[in-house]
Scaffold this motif. Sequence first.
Motif, mmCIF file in Angstrom:
data_model
loop_
_atom_site.group_PDB
_atom_site.id
_atom_site.type_symbol
_atom_site.label_atom_id
_atom_site.label_comp_id
_atom_site.label_asym_id
_atom_site.label_seq_id
_atom_site.Cartn_x
_atom_site.Cartn_y
_atom_site.Cartn_z
ATOM 1 N N LEU B 167 -0.876 -21.150 4.679
ATOM 2 C CA LEU B 167 -0.438 -20.988 3.291
ATOM 3 C C LEU B 167 -1.542 -20.294 2.493
ATOM 4 O O LEU B 167 -2.725 -20.584 2.694
ATOM 5 C CB LEU B 167 -0.176 -22.366 2.651
ATOM 6 C CG LEU B 167 0.971 -23.197 3.218
ATOM 7 C CD1 LEU B 167 0.939 -24.601 2.625
ATOM 8 C CD2 LEU B 167 2.306 -22.541 2.901
ATOM 9 N N SER B 168 -1.151 -19.436 1.578
ATOM 10 C CA SER B 168 -2.144 -18.823 0.693
ATOM 11 C C SER B 168 -2.567 -19.872 -0.344
ATOM 12 O O SER B 168 -1.890 -20.900 -0.511
ATOM 13 C CB SER B 168 -1.548 -17.603 -0.010
ATOM 14 O OG SER B 168 -0.512 -18.022 -0.883
ATOM 15 N N LYS B 170 -2.365 -19.627 -3.422
ATOM 16 C CA LYS B 170 -1.302 -19.677 -4.448
ATOM 17 C C LYS B 170 -0.221 -20.665 -4.014
ATOM 18 O O LYS B 170 0.268 -21.477 -4.803
ATOM 19 C CB LYS B 170 -0.673 -18.278 -4.546
ATOM 20 C CG LYS B 170 -0.435 -17.800 -5.963
ATOM 21 C CD LYS B 170 0.382 -16.528 -5.960
ATOM 22 C CE LYS B 170 -0.205 -15.484 -6.799
ATOM 23 N NZ LYS B 170 0.551 -14.243 -6.829
ATOM 24 N N GLU B 171 0.143 -20.581 -2.733
ATOM 25 C CA GLU B 171 1.193 -21.466 -2.202
ATOM 26 C C GLU B 171 0.718 -22.915 -2.187
ATOM 27 O O GLU B 171 1.491 -23.837 -2.452
ATOM 28 C CB GLU B 171 1.606 -21.011 -0.787
ATOM 29 C CG GLU B 171 2.425 -19.723 -0.796
ATOM 30 C CD GLU B 171 2.442 -19.003 0.546
ATOM 31 O OE1 GLU B 171 1.565 -19.245 1.392
ATOM 32 O OE2 GLU B 171 3.336 -18.154 0.727
#
Lengths: 255, 214
Positions: B167-168, B170-171
């Motif tokens: 996951l980034s 941001k995620e």
Amino acid sequence: MFLGSIFLTFILLLAACIALLLKQKAKHNNLMLSNNIIRAERDLLHARLEIQDHALSVIYDQIHDNIGQMLTGIQMKLVTLGFDAGSKRNTGNLSMLASDMGRSIKDLRNLSHATDSLMIEKEGLLDAIEKEIHFSSSIYHLECIFTCAHELPEMSDRKEVLLFRLIQEMMIYMFSRTKGREMIIRLEYIDDLFTASIAENNRRHAVSAQSADNNEALQHIKEKAMLLHGRLYITNQTGGDVMTFISNLKDEPTT
Amino acid sequence: MSQQPKINIAIADDHTIMRSGLAELIKNLGDYDVTIQAGNGNELLQQLDNADKLPELCILDINMPELNGYETTEALKKSYPEIKVMALSMFDNEFSIVKMLRCGATGFLHKGANPDELSEAIQTVLSGNYFHTELKLFGALKKNNAWQTINITERETEFLKHCCSDLSYKEIASLMGVSLHTVHGYRDILFQKLRLKSRTALAIYALKTGVVTD
């Protein structure tokens, strides 16, 4: 005669109305034409950006699939040759060559970070900028200080990539032209206004900034600034230049 | 006087020059023999099925056709759990490395690493430990038992678990219901507490200390 003058006045009034209407229509047509030209220019810019992005993606693939792999294979062969070199001098020389090759492979790896838009989206704007600063400062032998004083607004992936490319090109422009040894890269977001500035020798903005409109060398940067609904400024001072991009970043990049 | 038997190693990489160069380099380190060379994961598994003696370590490129590094690692962990796996990559893409670690690899090395680093990586992975260049600092921390006294909050632990995914940030922020700025804050605090510098190193710390299990 009285009737004649009334009739004449009526004709003159009518002519004036028609002239005014024609003038309004011409003005409206000119406005429509200007808007169409601006829209076409933006479409063209957007298309050029997509082509640029595609080219960078091809470069990334080439670095990974061909250039990087080939150089790494050659580096390993040099190291292996060094084991069987016969003399200490030859071993040393081959080892040095392999080491230099390793440094180039590392630079290639760092260069590739900034070419892949998907990676920039995944990493996020700030991390991508930090990596780019780290790489560019080593290439240009500069001390760089990066600050982001405020929480940036939420942005779409597309906007983040475009903003990254803008800041990347601002850095390349300033870093390649500076005579100084230190650069300050600052991002701020105050009162809904985003500012990205790159300053030489720790100088701050001058109060009266001049627009970058007349500098042909900045064409690509100006185009990206336009797509982000912002403006670009360069202040020229003795001892240091400052390049600044300002935008409210509220609107999505123009399509 | 009998010589100690060499340790068998397998390499899977779709770039022939890279693969043969690495094989030669490993042989020149002295203690190892490259008994299997494959162009992709499928080839590797076929050769393992037919091998008289299994290798103790597989060095895998991440991006390969037919069966990539992730899929190959998972297959190896299922069919040959005793074989150690080390990931090899041209790029130090943190998301790819973390994904390989979650699949079961216990080491990561850049293509183009120098012979000393290669040797150290192989020895570390064969001894059952995780290898990543940055973890030398963590190793020093563990020697003094200092890592046991590091205080990590519940939220930081939750963030650490998410670091072991692709996951980034941001995620992750969206999942945790906080801003990206806050997630960066968790990350920076953990970097400071654990004296680490990358997400990969955070993931290895999480796997090593059992915060996240495979």
